[in-house]
Motif scaffolding. Structure first.
Motif: not given
Length: 147
Positions: A3-9, A34-44, A49-51, A103-109
């Motif tokens: 039930g978290t933002v991580f569940t779909p991923s 699926l990770i893009l909306p999660v990254i959005d939560k971190f703002g500008t 990374v998102k781009r 980039a995914m390695d960075f996000i996971v870390e």
């Protein structure tokens, strides 16, 4: 993490490999998207990374959609570019896969840091994750841009 933002991923990760262990293109790209909306939560602060993730995902998806049967596995894209001697090009799918996985390695870390070190600021978690994953692949200009 139900039930978290991580569940779909996390659920999508279960379908990325074929029974033989090969990386399936579409499920891999679906998880990356699926990770893009999660990254959005971190703002500008995470816009670069998102781009990068979005651009590389789009490049690979375009190639996949040109012939889904032929490019069912990520390996087939790399193999074809290697044989054509175009794998090292900056706009190659091989390069896209390389930077997308980095980039995914960075996000996971980053997420690992946020869970393991709740007292850290997001800046501290990002800086540590960057140092462990992407920094070694960036020159001084890219590193200073990240900072």
């Amino acid at each position: 993490m139900e039930g978290t933002v991580f569940t779909p991923s996390l659920e999508g990760m279960q379908h990325i490999r074929s029974p033989q262990g090969e990386m399936l293109t579409k499920p891999f790209l679906d998880v990356c998207k699926l990770i893009l909306p999660v990254i959005d939560k971190f703002g500008t602060a995470m816009a670069l990374v998102k781009r990068d993730i979005g651009r590389n995902t789009s490049r690979l998806e375009k190639k996949y959609q040109s012939d889904p049967f032929r490019y069912n596995y990520l390996y087939n894209m790399v193999k074809e570019e290697y044989e054509c001697k175009s794998a090292k090009g900056s706009t190659s799918c091989t390069n896209g896969i390389l930077w997308l996985t980095r980039a995914m390695d960075f996000i996971v870390e980053l997420f690992r840091n946020l869970l393991a070190h709740p007292a850290w600021s997001v800046t501290d978690a990002c800086t540590d994750a960057y140092g462990k994953t992407l920094k070694k692949f960036h020159g001084w200009i890219a590193s200073s841009s990240f900072t």
